[in-house]
Design a protein around this motif. Structure first.
Motif: not given
Length: 686
Positions: A30-31, A190, A194
Motif C-alpha cells: 500500500v502507499g 509509510l 497508508s
C-alpha cells in the motif's frame, strides 16, 4: 518467484528468459505512490551522458535506499512488476547480502544469474570471469536486473550490463557512492493513512474501523515501518480479543531508546510460550537465514511435527516469510526466510540467554540432521534391492523421501542453504568431523541426482572446502583427494597450468599420507597434463613412474592401461620402437586379464604404429589379428573400424580389390549406422 508473461517477444535469434519477480509473501503493498512515480520519472529522465552528448555505455541504475524493515525491497519488487512488460528478456533477481549481513560472494551471484539464463558456468571460474560472462550475455538482451540488499557500490558495479537498454534496480541502506548517474529514492515510514491501511489488510477492517484513532496511534508507534506494522498486525490477528489501543499502549510504555521495530519485535516475542521463544532465538544459526521444519527441529531439539507447527505460527506473526516452493509436492514441507531486520535482535537474545555449549550442541544437531537427510537423498537413487535402500527403510519417516523426484526437488530447492551450511561449518572450525561428513554427503547427493558434469561448479567449491579442513587439521589423505578432485576440474576447464600445480601438490600429500592410490593417480595425472601440454618427454617420464609403482604392486588392470598411455605419448614423440614395445606389453596385459575388447584395441593401435614405422606387412598381420579378436568380443564398431584400417593398409600395399572387400565388410557391419556415425577410413597422414 512467480512468472509473469511479457507483452512482446525478444528479437529473432535471441532466447527468451521468462521474467521472474519474487512472489508476494502475503504482506500487502500500500502507499508509496509518490516514490513509484518518482522512480518512473527517473527512468524517463535524461542521464549525464545524454546531457554531455554521449550515448550511455551502460545500463541506468536506480536505487531504493532505506533501513532494513522500511519496505525498500517491497517497493523495488512492485516497481519491477510494473516494469516487467517493458523488458521482454526478463526480470532477473539476486540477493547480495544474506540475513545477518554476510555478503553473498560475487562469484555465487553471477553464477546464479547465468544459471537463470540457462547458461553453463565453468567450475572454479573467478568472480571477474563470471561477471564478465554475465555482462557479455546481458549486452545482447533487454532485461531488468533487481539487486536486493546491496552492501556497497563494489557489489553492484561488476554486475551492471554494458547495455543502455537494460535497467538495474538496487536496494541498499544508503547511497552507492562510486557508480555514476545513480538515481536514488530514499524511503522511510509509510504515511499515516497508508500505515493504517496496511494494518487493516493484516488484521481485518472491523477492528480498525471501530477505533480509527487507536489504529493511527499504533501506526505512529510503529514509525510507519512495514516490518514493525507486519509484526503488530500479525500479533493482533493472533489475538482477536485484544484491542488495538492496548497494543499501542504496550508499545508506548516500552523504553524509548528502542527502535519501533525492536519494540514491536519484543511485544511479539514476549507473547510466545517458552519453547517457541527458544526456537525463535536459535533461528539466527540457520544457514543463509533459510528455515524448514528439520532445521528448527534440530536446533531446538524438538520433533519435526512440533517444529512445523511452530514455524507456521511464526509466519502468521510476521516473524518468518514463507518462500515459494519448487513444486506442489513440497507444500507439506515449506521453507521460510528469516527477515534480515530481525537477525540482530534475535542474535542479542540468543547470546544473552543461551550458553555457548548449548549453541555448539544446537549447531552439531543441525549438521547431523542435514547429513542424514543428504544420505537419504542420495540413497533413494539406488536400486530397490540394494543394501542402502534396506538401510534407508529403517530411518524415521521424517528423514525419508517418497521417491527420487521429490529428493531431487528437495536438494535443488535447498541447495543454497545446504551450501551455506557447509561453508559455515568449515569456517567454524569446532566441528570439523561433522563438517567433512556434511561436505562428503552433499557431494554424493549432487553427483547422484545431477551427475558429476552438471554439478561440477558446485562440486568445485565443496572440494575446496574439504581442502581447507584437511590443511587446517593436517589430514594428508583428505588433502590429496581434494587436490586431485580440484585438479581434475581445472584440467577439464582448460586451466592446465593450475591443474599441473595441484597434481604435484597431491603427489606430495599422497606421499606424506603413504597412500599408494593417491600417489599413483597423481603421477598418472601429471603425465596426462604434460601430454595435454604437448611435452611428450615429460609425459612419458611420469607415465613410466606411475607404471613402475603399479608393476611393484601387481595391479594388472592399471598396468595394461598405463602401458597404453605410455605407448600413445611415445608415438607422438616419434619413438616408434619404444611405442611398439609398450603396445605389446599392453596387449599382453589385456590378454592375461581376459579383456578381449581391450586386447583388440591394443593390437589395433600397435598396427597403426607399425604403419607409421614403415612396416605395412606387419601392420596388416596385426590388424587382422585385432579384427578376429573384435569379432570374438562382439564389438561391431571396433570391428568395422579395423576393417577400414585394413582397407587403407591394402591400398598402400597396392591391392585395391582386397581393400574394396574390407570396406564392403565394414558397410555390412554397420549398415545405415555407419553413415550416421561418419566412420571413415583414415587418410594417409594418420
Amino acid at each position: 518467484m512467480t512468472e509473469r508473461p511479457t507483452t512482446e517477444g525478444p528479437p529473432a535469434g535471441r532466447p527468451l528468459t521468462v521474467p521472474k519477480v519474487r512472489q508476494s509473501d502475503g504482506r500487502p503493498f500500500v502507499g508509496r505512490r509518490r516514490e513509484l512515480r518518482d522512480l518512473h520519472e527517473d527512468i524517463a529522465g535524461t542521464g549525464l551522458n545524454t546531457l554531455a552528448g554521449r550515448k550511455s555505455p551502460r545500463a541506468r541504475v536506480l536505487l531504493v535506499a532505506g533501513k532494513p524493515g522500511s519496505g525498500r525491497t517491497a517497493l523495488a519488487e512492485e516497481l519491477a512488476r510494473e516494469l516487467a512488460p517493458r523488458y521482454p528478456d526478463g526480470v532477473l533477481c539476486a540477493r547480495l547480502t544474506a540475513p545477518g549481513g554476510v555478503r553473498v560472494p560475487a562469484e555465487r551471484v553471477a553464477r546464479s544469474l547465468l544459471s537463470t539464463l540457462g547458461l553453463p558456468t565453468p567450475p572454479g571460474a573467478h568472480a571477474e570471469d563470471l561477471t564478465s560472462m554475465l555482462r557479455t550475455e546481458l549486452a545482447h538482451r533487454r532485461v531488468l536486473l533487481l539487486l536486493d540488499d546491496a552492501a556497497d557500490a563494489e557489489q553492484v558495479d561488476p554486475l551492471i550490463p554494458d547495455a543502455p537498454e537494460c535497467l538495474v534496480l538496487a536496494t541498499a541502506d544508503g547511497p552507492l557512492t562510486g557508480i555514476p548517474d545513480v538515481r536514488p529514492c530514499t524511503v522511510g515510514g509509510l504515511d499515516g493513512p497508508s500505515a493504517v491501511q496496511f494494518l487493516s489488510a493484516l488484521t481485518g477492517s472491523v477492528r480498525i474501523t471501530v477505533d480509527p484513532r487507536a489504529a493511527e496511534a499504533l501506526a505512529e508507534e510503529c514509525g510507519g515501518q512495514p516490518a514493525a506494522l507486519t509484526l503488530a498486525g500479525g500479533w493482533l490477528a493472533a489475538h482477536p480479543k485484544a484491542a488495538v489501543a492496548d497494543v499501542a499502549k504496550k508499545l508506548h510504555d516500552m523504553p524509548a531508546s528502542r527502535s519501533p521495530l525492536v519494540r514491536t519485535f519484543h511485544l511479539v516475542y514476549e507473547s510466545l510460550p517458552q519453547p517457541s521463544q527458544r526456537t525463535l532465538r536459535l533461528l539466527p544459526l540457520a544457514p543463509a537465514g533459510l528455515v524448514d521444519a528439520h532445521t528448527a527441529s534440530a536446533l531446538a531439539g524438538s520433533s519435526v511435527a512440533t517444529a512445523r507447527t511452530t514455524l507456521e505460527e511464526f509466519a502468521a506473526l510476521g516473524l518468518l516469510r514463507r518462500q515459494q516452493q519448487a513444486c506442489a509436492a513440497q507444500e507439506d514441507d515449506p521453507l521460510y526466510l528469516l527477515p534480515g531486520c530481525l537477525v540482530e535482535p534475535l542474535r542479542a537474545l540468543m547470546e544473552a540467554k543461551e550458553r555457548p555449549a548449548e549453541l555448539q550442541l544446537a549447531g552439531a544437531r543441525l549438521l547431523e540432521r542435514t547429513v542424514r537427510l543428504l544420505q537419504s537423498c542420495r540413497a533413494i537413487t539406488d536400486p530397490e534391492d540394494s543394501p542402502t535402500r534396506d538401510k534407508l527403510a529403517g530411518l524415521p519417516r521424517a528423514l525419508r523421501f517418497a521417491d527420487a523426484e521429490s529428493a531431487a526437488a528437495w536438494l535443488e530447492f535447498r541447495l543454497d542453504a545446504l551450501t551455506a551450511s557447509a561453508v559455515l561449518a568449515v569456517a567454524d572450525g569446532e566441528l570439523d568431523t561433522l563438517a567433512r561428513r556434511l561436505v562428503a554427503a552433499l557431494v554424493r547427493a549432487l553427483a547422484a541426482h545431477r551427475g558429476t558434469e552438471a554439478a561440477a561448479p558446485e562440486l568445485y567449491g565443496l572440494h575446496d572446502l574439504v581442502l581447507g579442513v584437511a590443511e587446517r587439521r593436517g589430514l594428508h589423505r583428505e588433502r590429496a583427494a581434494a587436490l586431485l578432485n580440484l585438479a581434475d576440474l581445472d584440467a577439464r576447464t582448460g586451466r592446465t597450468e593450475i591443474a599441473l600445480e595441484r597434481y604435484r601438490a597431491a603427489l606430495d600429500a599422497g606421499r606424506e599420507a603413504n597412500d599408494p592410490y593417491a600417489t599413483g593417480r597423481a603421477m598418472e595425472s601429471v603425465g596426462g597434463t604434460y601430454q595435454e601440454l604437448g611435452d611428450w618427454q615429460r609425459a612419458a617420464d611420469w607415465y613410466g613412474r606411475a607404471l613402475t609403482q603399479r608393476l611393484a604392486r601387481g595391479e594388472r588392470q592399471d598396468e595394461a592401461r598405463l602401458y597404453g598411455r605410455l605407448a600413445t605419448v611415445l608415438t607422438y614423440a616419434g619413438r616408434y620402437g619404444d611405442a611398439l614395445r609398450a603396445w605389446r606389453a599392453a596387449a599382453a596385459g589385456h590378454r592375461k586379464l581376459a579383456d578381449v575388447p581391450g586386447h583388440a584395441r591394443a593390437l589395433s593401435e600397435m598396427a597403426r604404429v607399425q604403419e607409421y614405422a614403415g612396416r605395412p606387412t606387419e601392420s596388416l598381420h596385426t590388424c587382422r589379428a585385432a579384427v578376429d579378436l573384435a569379432r570374438t568380443a562382439g564389438d561391431v564398431r571396433l570391428q568395422a573400424a579395423l576393417e577400414l584400417r585394413l582397407a587403407d593398409t591394402l591400398d598402400r600395399l597396392g591391392d585395391p580389390a582386397a581393400a574394396r572387400l574390407h570396406r564392403a565388410a565394414a558397410d555390412r557391419l554397420l549398415g545405415e549406422e555407419l553413415s550416421a556415425c561418419e566412420i571413415r577410413s583414415g587418410s594417409a597422414e594418420d
